[in-house]
Scaffold this active site. Structure first.
Site, short mmCIF file in Angstrom:
data_model
loop_
_atom_site.label_atom_id
_atom_site.label_comp_id
_atom_site.label_asym_id
_atom_site.label_seq_id
_atom_site.Cartn_x
_atom_site.Cartn_y
_atom_site.Cartn_z
N TYR A 1 29.59 13.26 -1.68
CA TYR A 1 30.43 12.09 -1.41
C TYR A 1 30.19 10.98 -2.43
O TYR A 1 31.11 10.29 -2.84
CB TYR A 1 30.15 11.56 0.01
CG TYR A 1 31.16 10.50 0.42
CD1 TYR A 1 32.40 10.87 0.95
CD2 TYR A 1 30.88 9.13 0.25
CE1 TYR A 1 33.33 9.92 1.30
CE2 TYR A 1 31.82 8.18 0.60
CZ TYR A 1 33.05 8.57 1.13
OH TYR A 1 33.97 7.63 1.47
N PHE B 1 58.45 1.35 -17.01
CA PHE B 1 58.31 2.64 -16.37
C PHE B 1 58.38 2.38 -14.87
O PHE B 1 57.89 1.36 -14.38
CB PHE B 1 57.01 3.37 -16.75
CG PHE B 1 56.96 4.74 -16.12
CD1 PHE B 1 57.78 5.75 -16.60
CD2 PHE B 1 56.18 4.99 -15.01
CE1 PHE B 1 57.80 7.00 -15.99
CE2 PHE B 1 56.19 6.23 -14.39
CZ PHE B 1 57.00 7.24 -14.88
N THR B 2 58.97 3.34 -14.13
CA THR B 2 59.29 3.13 -12.71
C THR B 2 58.10 2.63 -11.89
O THR B 2 58.15 1.53 -11.32
CB THR B 2 59.80 4.45 -12.10
OG1 THR B 2 58.86 5.48 -12.41
CG2 THR B 2 61.15 4.84 -12.70
N ASP C 1 49.26 2.14 -21.42
CA ASP C 1 49.61 3.25 -20.56
C ASP C 1 49.40 4.49 -21.44
O ASP C 1 50.23 4.83 -22.28
CB ASP C 1 51.06 3.14 -20.09
CG ASP C 1 51.43 4.30 -19.15
OD1 ASP C 1 50.77 5.35 -19.22
OD2 ASP C 1 52.38 4.14 -18.36
N LYS D 1 49.48 14.41 -16.92
CA LYS D 1 50.27 14.66 -18.13
C LYS D 1 49.32 15.22 -19.21
O LYS D 1 48.94 16.37 -19.14
CB LYS D 1 50.97 13.39 -18.60
CG LYS D 1 51.50 12.47 -17.48
CD LYS D 1 52.70 12.98 -16.73
CE LYS D 1 53.10 12.16 -15.52
NZ LYS D 1 53.28 10.75 -15.65
N ARG E 1 67.45 10.12 -15.45
CA ARG E 1 66.76 8.91 -15.87
C ARG E 1 67.86 7.97 -16.34
O ARG E 1 68.21 7.94 -17.51
CB ARG E 1 65.76 9.21 -17.00
CG ARG E 1 64.41 9.70 -16.48
CD ARG E 1 63.72 8.67 -15.63
NE ARG E 1 62.39 9.06 -15.16
CZ ARG E 1 61.96 8.87 -13.92
NH1 ARG E 1 62.75 8.39 -12.99
NH2 ARG E 1 60.73 9.17 -13.59
N PHE F 1 65.30 7.00 -6.69
CA PHE F 1 65.65 8.28 -7.31
C PHE F 1 64.97 9.47 -6.64
O PHE F 1 65.47 10.58 -6.66
CB PHE F 1 65.33 8.26 -8.81
CG PHE F 1 63.90 7.94 -9.13
CD1 PHE F 1 63.48 6.62 -9.22
CD2 PHE F 1 62.97 8.95 -9.33
CE1 PHE F 1 62.15 6.32 -9.51
CE2 PHE F 1 61.65 8.66 -9.62
CZ PHE F 1 61.24 7.33 -9.70
#
Ligand SMILES: *Cc1c(COP(=O)(O)O)cnc(C)c1O
Length: 471
Positions: A72, A124-125, A215, A258, A382, A449
């Site tokens: 943990y 970016f969303t 990012d 990613k 998009r 979306f």
């Protein structure tokens, strides 16, 4: 003749995929409200919805998962993960999160106060949603070329320094907690930022005492473009380029789903101790202990191994070339796509593909649905739907780019799969006047979306006329 280059890996384990009939696909897309996000994956033949968490892991990553320490607190998996982030990205501290938006939530909550302005190179969303949730306002400072799908620019993701200067003059440096620079820029079509632009942006922000946050979701793809396109970087390993890129930032948010070649995970990395302290306090509340942040020990081990595999020069070269291999076939056939071809996806320009469909009738969504019906290939919108509504006016934001994204998962499909996709897109392009728009019949309040539902509009009067003429 050029010597072909194949995938720099071989197949040890396979996952069968199923081809469906057109009738099955027509039923499936209607059941899904013409939203490709709502399709069942078993009804999809080639899944190009996203490159997020869809990566194929290596034998070494699966082996690393068996070494996961599920304690943990203080798990050795965390320390291996921390060492890999420090070594490859170069930041001093890291807090794991369940995925990228977990890290965006933390940094937004730590640094943004109501009334703040956060400039960035295109929205970016999830990033903008978290900024707005804290009372901040996103301001776009990307170069103009990024909003033009035909403009040729080697670094279309660059920050426009004049636009950034103007924002600083208008709102004051004290109201800008940080500038968020994405490398590459997802919604611009996976377009990179140059090293020189990072250097100049850093210099400008340093002068004003403003932090520069990254990012870093697809930073390795960005590093590969720098190696290919920027003077002085041709002979350098991607690993070194990545390290230099990160050296201009105070920290980063990361979606490990990613670049890092895993199926889940993310992190917030930084140099500043006080931000680390705040992040540790918040991560306990929202994600988990600071040494697991919503991840299992094995997930952190898979990321640690993936971080070293992602900077392999042969791997990243093939990755970007496979995207280009698909895009070039479409360009050769005259299909309108975003140029130059980006790092993770080929983006169909739905405005030019379907000029007869008004933006309020969701041309990109309609095209994504048509592609699925034609061949079982799943893509994503998009455009106007992803862009959402302005929180102040409630009006639809109408982005210049109305795109269908064909996103290539890492190490999952062969170049032959790309041929199948290219054939279907070309077929649709030849029959594009048969594709009509959609009407939205369910709209959720945020990130619409993902779950919005649609119905096909009757074919336009002009098209009906044509069909009648054919009869
Ligand atoms: C995917 C993504 C995110 C969010 O990451 P998640 O892991 O999906 O939460 C943030 N920024 C960019 C550029 C992304 O592509």
């Amino acid at each position: 003749m050029t010597r072909p280059v194949a995938e720099p890996y071989k197949i040890k384990s396979i996952e069968p995929i199923r081809m469906t009939t057109r009738a099955e696909r027509e039923r499936a897309i209607a059941d899904a409200g013409y939203n490709t996000f709502l399709l069942k994956s078993e009804d999809v033949y080639i899944d190009l919805l996203t490159d997020s968490g869809t990566n194929a892991m290596s034998d070494r990553q699966w082996a690393a998962m068996m070494m996961g320490d599920e304690a943990y607190a203080g798990a050795s998996s965390f320390y291996r993960f921390e060492a890999a982030v420090r070594d490859v990205y170069g930041f001093k501290h890291v807090v794991p999160t369940h995925q990228g938006r977990g890290a965006e939530h933390l940094i937004s909550r730590i640094l943004i106060k109501p009334g703040h302005v956060i400039p960035g190179n295109m929205y970016f969303t999830t990033t903008r949603a978290h900024q707005e949730m804290q009372g901040g306002t996103f301001v776009d400072v990307i170069i103009d070329e990024a909003h033009d799908s035909t403009a040729q620019h080697p670094f279309k993701g660059n920050v426009d320094l004049d636009k950034l200067r103007a924002v600083i003059d208008r709102v004051g440096a004290e109201n800008i907690p940080y500038v968020n620079v994405a490398v590459t820029v997802n919604l611009a079509g996976g377009q990179p930022v140059s090293m020189q632009n990072l250097r100049e942006t850093r210099a400008l922000l340093q002068k004003h005492g403003i932090r520069m946050w990254c990012d870093a979701t697809r930073a390795v793809e960005n590093a590969f473009f720098i190696k290919e396109r920027e003077a002085g970087y041709a002979g350098k390993p991607v690993r070194e380029i990545l390290h230099e890129m990160m050296s201009y930032f105070d920290g980063c948010t990361m979606s490990a789903k990613k670049d890092c070649l895993v199926n889940i995970g993310g992190f917030l990395a930084m140099n500043d101790e006080s931000i680390l302290q705040s992040a540790r306090e918040l991560v306990v509340l929202f994600e988990g202990m600071p040494t697991y942040g919503g991840l299992a020990g094995r997930d952190m081990d898979a990321i640690a191994q993936g971080i070293y595999e992602m900077i392999d020069d042969d791997y990243i070269a093939h990755r970007v070339h496979q995207v280009r291999y698909l895009g070039q076939q479409l360009l050769d056939a005259g299909v309108p796509i975003v140029e130059p071809i980006g790092g993770h996806a080929v983006f169909l320009d739905a405005r030019r593909f379907l000029p007869h469909v008004d933006q309020e009738q969701f041309p990109a969504q309609a095209l994504a649905a048509a592609l699925y019906v034609d061949s079982g290939v799943r893509s994503m919108e998009r455009g106007i739907i992803s862009s959402g509504r302005d929180p102040q006016t409630g009006e639809n934001r109408k982005p210049k780019l109305e795109l269908v994204r064909l996103t290539i998962p890492r190490r999952v499909y062969s170049d032959r799969h790309m041929d199948v996709v290219a054939y279907s897109v070309k077929h649709l392009f030849e029959n594009r006047d048969r594709i009509s728009g959609l009407k939205m019949v369910y709209e959720p309040p945020t990130l619409r979306f993902f779950t919005a539902r649609f119905e096909p509009l009757p074919a336009s009067a002009k098209k009906q006329e044509k069909e009648l003429a054919l009869v």
